[in-house]
Enzyme design. Sequence first.
Site, mmCIF file in Angstrom:
data_model
loop_
_atom_site.group_PDB
_atom_site.id
_atom_site.type_symbol
_atom_site.label_atom_id
_atom_site.label_comp_id
_atom_site.label_asym_id
_atom_site.label_seq_id
_atom_site.Cartn_x
_atom_site.Cartn_y
_atom_site.Cartn_z
ATOM 1 N N CYS A 2 0.815 -1.203 0.000
ATOM 2 C CA CYS A 2 0.000 0.000 0.000
ATOM 3 C C CYS A 2 0.855 1.261 0.000
ATOM 4 O O CYS A 2 1.986 1.251 0.472
ATOM 5 C CB CYS A 2 -0.860 0.017 1.245
ATOM 6 S SG CYS A 2 -1.860 -1.453 1.433
ATOM 7 N N ARG A 27 5.003 0.029 -6.374
ATOM 8 C CA ARG A 27 5.056 -0.790 -5.163
ATOM 9 C C ARG A 27 4.049 -1.933 -5.195
ATOM 10 O O ARG A 27 4.109 -2.832 -4.379
ATOM 11 C CB ARG A 27 4.772 0.084 -3.937
ATOM 12 C CG ARG A 27 5.787 1.190 -3.749
ATOM 13 C CD ARG A 27 5.349 2.136 -2.669
ATOM 14 N NE ARG A 27 5.266 1.451 -1.405
ATOM 15 C CZ ARG A 27 6.239 1.411 -0.513
ATOM 16 N NH1 ARG A 27 7.369 2.028 -0.756
ATOM 17 N NH2 ARG A 27 6.109 0.765 0.620
ATOM 18 N N TRP A 74 -3.133 -2.651 -1.466
ATOM 19 C CA TRP A 74 -2.754 -4.023 -1.824
ATOM 20 C C TRP A 74 -3.508 -4.892 -0.845
ATOM 21 O O TRP A 74 -3.199 -4.913 0.339
ATOM 22 C CB TRP A 74 -1.242 -4.156 -1.664
ATOM 23 C CG TRP A 74 -0.602 -5.335 -2.297
ATOM 24 C CD1 TRP A 74 -0.270 -5.473 -3.610
ATOM 25 C CD2 TRP A 74 -0.145 -6.535 -1.644
ATOM 26 N NE1 TRP A 74 0.361 -6.672 -3.813
ATOM 27 C CE2 TRP A 74 0.439 -7.345 -2.629
ATOM 28 C CE3 TRP A 74 -0.178 -7.000 -0.331
ATOM 29 C CZ2 TRP A 74 0.984 -8.582 -2.359
ATOM 30 C CZ3 TRP A 74 0.367 -8.244 -0.050
ATOM 31 C CH2 TRP A 74 0.942 -9.012 -1.056
ATOM 32 N N ASN A 100 -1.642 2.087 6.072
ATOM 33 C CA ASN A 100 -0.771 0.983 5.642
ATOM 34 C C ASN A 100 -0.453 0.148 6.872
ATOM 35 O O ASN A 100 -0.210 0.707 7.941
ATOM 36 C CB ASN A 100 0.563 1.498 5.088
ATOM 37 C CG ASN A 100 0.412 2.144 3.738
ATOM 38 O OD1 ASN A 100 -0.679 2.149 3.164
ATOM 39 N ND2 ASN A 100 1.496 2.688 3.233
ATOM 40 N N GLY A 101 -0.391 -1.168 6.694
ATOM 41 C CA GLY A 101 -0.076 -2.039 7.826
ATOM 42 C C GLY A 101 -1.266 -2.914 8.157
ATOM 43 O O GLY A 101 -2.173 -3.085 7.329
ATOM 44 N N GLU A 479 19.279 -16.795 -7.431
ATOM 45 C CA GLU A 479 18.807 -15.488 -7.880
ATOM 46 C C GLU A 479 18.333 -15.549 -9.338
ATOM 47 O O GLU A 479 17.300 -14.983 -9.681
ATOM 48 C CB GLU A 479 19.912 -14.433 -7.705
ATOM 49 C CG GLU A 479 19.554 -13.038 -8.159
ATOM 50 C CD GLU A 479 18.352 -12.417 -7.427
ATOM 51 O OE1 GLU A 479 17.859 -13.002 -6.458
ATOM 52 O OE2 GLU A 479 17.898 -11.349 -7.876
ATOM 53 N N LYS A 483 14.563 -14.571 -10.409
ATOM 54 C CA LYS A 483 14.327 -13.494 -11.386
ATOM 55 C C LYS A 483 13.422 -14.003 -12.494
ATOM 56 O O LYS A 483 12.450 -13.366 -12.879
ATOM 57 C CB LYS A 483 15.678 -13.083 -11.960
ATOM 58 C CG LYS A 483 16.052 -11.702 -12.149
ATOM 59 C CD LYS A 483 16.127 -10.703 -11.067
ATOM 60 C CE LYS A 483 15.179 -10.760 -9.944
ATOM 61 N NZ LYS A 483 15.517 -10.065 -8.755
ATOM 62 N N GLU A 486 9.713 -14.870 -11.190
ATOM 63 C CA GLU A 486 8.843 -13.795 -10.704
ATOM 64 C C GLU A 486 8.330 -12.900 -11.823
ATOM 65 O O GLU A 486 7.242 -12.382 -11.736
ATOM 66 C CB GLU A 486 9.512 -12.975 -9.593
ATOM 67 C CG GLU A 486 10.694 -12.150 -10.022
ATOM 68 C CD GLU A 486 11.338 -11.394 -8.856
ATOM 69 O OE1 GLU A 486 10.652 -11.059 -7.892
ATOM 70 O OE2 GLU A 486 12.547 -11.130 -8.950
ATOM 71 N N HIS A 502 20.187 -36.863 -6.285
ATOM 72 C CA HIS A 502 19.466 -37.284 -5.077
ATOM 73 C C HIS A 502 17.966 -37.059 -5.222
ATOM 74 O O HIS A 502 17.247 -37.050 -4.222
ATOM 75 C CB HIS A 502 20.027 -36.541 -3.860
ATOM 76 C CG HIS A 502 21.466 -36.849 -3.607
ATOM 77 N ND1 HIS A 502 21.891 -38.061 -3.130
ATOM 78 C CD2 HIS A 502 22.583 -36.131 -3.843
ATOM 79 C CE1 HIS A 502 23.212 -38.068 -3.042
ATOM 80 N NE2 HIS A 502 23.660 -36.900 -3.480
ATOM 81 N N LYS A 602 6.703 -4.162 -4.187
ATOM 82 C CA LYS A 602 8.108 -3.775 -4.126
ATOM 83 C C LYS A 602 8.655 -3.881 -2.717
ATOM 84 O O LYS A 602 9.763 -4.343 -2.497
ATOM 85 C CB LYS A 602 8.272 -2.340 -4.652
ATOM 86 C CG LYS A 602 9.718 -1.853 -4.693
ATOM 87 C CD LYS A 602 10.540 -2.627 -5.698
ATOM 88 C CE LYS A 602 11.990 -2.260 -5.707
ATOM 89 N NZ LYS A 602 12.800 -3.296 -6.397
HETATM 90 C C1 F6R Z 1 12.947 -10.058 -5.889
HETATM 91 C C2 F6R Z 1 12.865 -9.064 -4.842
HETATM 92 C C3 F6R Z 1 12.500 -9.521 -3.479
HETATM 93 C C4 F6R Z 1 13.225 -8.672 -2.415
HETATM 94 C C5 F6R Z 1 12.688 -9.040 -1.020
HETATM 95 C C6 F6R Z 1 13.427 -8.296 0.060
HETATM 96 O O1 F6R Z 1 13.298 -9.490 -7.112
HETATM 97 O O2 F6R Z 1 13.053 -7.890 -5.076
HETATM 98 O O3 F6R Z 1 12.741 -10.876 -3.285
HETATM 99 O O4 F6R Z 1 14.598 -8.922 -2.496
HETATM 100 O O5 F6R Z 1 11.325 -8.728 -0.960
HETATM 101 O O6 F6R Z 1 13.281 -6.925 -0.086
HETATM 102 P P1 F6R Z 1 14.236 -5.903 0.633
HETATM 103 O O7 F6R Z 1 15.615 -6.106 0.078
HETATM 104 O O8 F6R Z 1 13.679 -4.557 0.307
HETATM 105 O O9 F6R Z 1 14.189 -6.221 2.098
#
Ligand code: F6R
Length: 607
Positions: A2, A27, A74, A100-101, A479, A483, A486, A502, A602
């Site tokens: 949010c 976000r 959100w 928010n929260g 990673e 990537k 997602e 295994h 985000k």
């Molecule tokens: C994936 C991504 C997320 C963040 C995770 C932690 O592309 O961006 O997996 O890495 O939500 O976020 P931060 O680093 O902001 O704590």
Amino acid sequence: MCGIVGYIGNRQAAPLLLEGLSRLEYRGYDSAGICVANGELHVEKAKGRLQNLAEKTQNGALLPGTLGIGHTRWATHGQPNDVNSHPHLSENGKVAIVHNGIIENYLELREYLEAKGIRFTSETDSEVVAQLLEVCMQETGTVMDALYMVLHRISGAYALGIISADEPDVMYAARKDAPLLIGFGAGENFIASDVTALVRHTRDVVYLEDGEVAAVSRGGVQIYNAMGQPIEKEHHHIDWEISAAEKGGYEHFMLKEIMEEPEALRRAISPRIREGRVVFDGMQMDLSGYARIMIIACGSSYHVGMVGKYNIEKLCRIPVEVILASEFRYCDPIIDEKTLAVVISQSGETLDTMAALREAKRRGAKILSIVNVVGSSIARESDEVIYTYAGPEIAVATTKAYSTQMAVLDLLAIHLAGLRGTIDEAQYRSFVDAAARIPEQVSEILNDRDRIQYYASLYFNHDSVFFIGRNLDYALGLEGSLKLKEISYIHSEAYASGELKHGTISLIEPGTLVVALGTYTPLFEKAMSNVIEVKARGANVLALTTASNCAEMEKRVDAILSIPDTELPLLPLLGVVPLQLFAYYVALQRGCDIDKPRNLAKSVTVE
Ligand code: F6R
């Protein structure tokens, strides 16, 4: 997650709120709304994209007034729809809130209010704040006094923006465990959950701390502590350029942010190398006495931690545990004064990471955080913070922030190894020189992006992909796989290559795409064996290796990508770039919403 924006001044609030909310779109959200005070409170909400709200209000023209609050929601409690989205009005229509929260005791409060005859309109936890304010105002007469009563009764996390029809010259803000800041203008002031919403109008901001409340009027702002006493706060100046949060000709923020990696890495690395030594200016923490390190993070930041584990253990001979923040919170961790907790977070606001930080602190650990967003909650609550200087990252999938986190952690590993004398001077120098060359080498990889796009066009139709690698290549695979999944929605998994036989190898069948990572030179032969193993079962293999091993690997695989040679600990810094580009081009080919993948946000400020 949010987003909140609020405005009080002499300009029309609604267009400013819509513009501010558009800066928070990245976000992640599923509905939006605004409320403007003009004698009475007028609310408009719309499900889906912000554009729907802009159309419904004729870009804000239908809601005249110079005081207002806005929100992108959100959904957590209740469907994304016009009723559940914010702002929420109290029953008498006199108070509007954005939140928010999560209000954890909302059911109990709702029962209490319903027993008093209050009728709720939404299914949300947030509406209780508006309704409770109305009830408390009947007792106190002012929003401010009522707000303190409400804050004592609610539990959970909140960033709140509040306006009232009875007080047309003030907007209130309150925070606990969710980010909120005040922006200072001339004859106008703002509130926002994220600085990107304000930066077009002001660069002068104050971050609220937990328990603080602000009364924001046109001519000034008064901030109060949890006891209601007025306090003075330090102002921060936002120094990044507005263009950093715009696409600048790229089709997506994600591609722009990948292309910005050389510059971002330069900002993260150059100031920390002086006369051949790693220096962390201003660092007060004495790093020499720790017997153990715990790296705590979520998602991609956790993957950076995995790279850090391999490097710190190898270079510094200190045991390192990497732990997901969401697990750490509840696993009764064993921590003593010899444990250094390294907390990694791009946003500095991830709720699980924040809670884990507090838990580690409570148990006596010192906290060193690696954070991108200056002044964020995690940065503020750490004993020491190293900023990554990646600049604002708008695409939900992290790229440049991930790379700069890793650069900083690599420098930390080299620095620690130097302090502990676990590497010799020649090795130290060589690592530092190699680190200084990284931005240039990343540029070289980016120049070869057409080849990566071509491979993406060959493989974008696969339903399932496996990333395999050993040691640093395993961490890199985690990673690469995240990537890809997602943003392209292709099912993808990362495995330590040695684990294949295994169990996982049973999933390899003719045509399965395997991304084989073979950049870690000491285990290159092993990587080759695993390639042969999956090829024998009919897999299509896209390999990633170093320039010096490229010719050897090429004989065995269907497609190959290479990175320039560098010192071993730094290989993932280069290796991740082709994987980010591969994910991007696959998602592009599949027509995905790359910057805002479904269901993702985000900065994850709920548990
Ligand atoms: C994936 C991504 C997320 C963040 C995770 C932690 O592309 O961006 O997996 O890495 O939500 O976020 P931060 O680093 O902001 O704590």
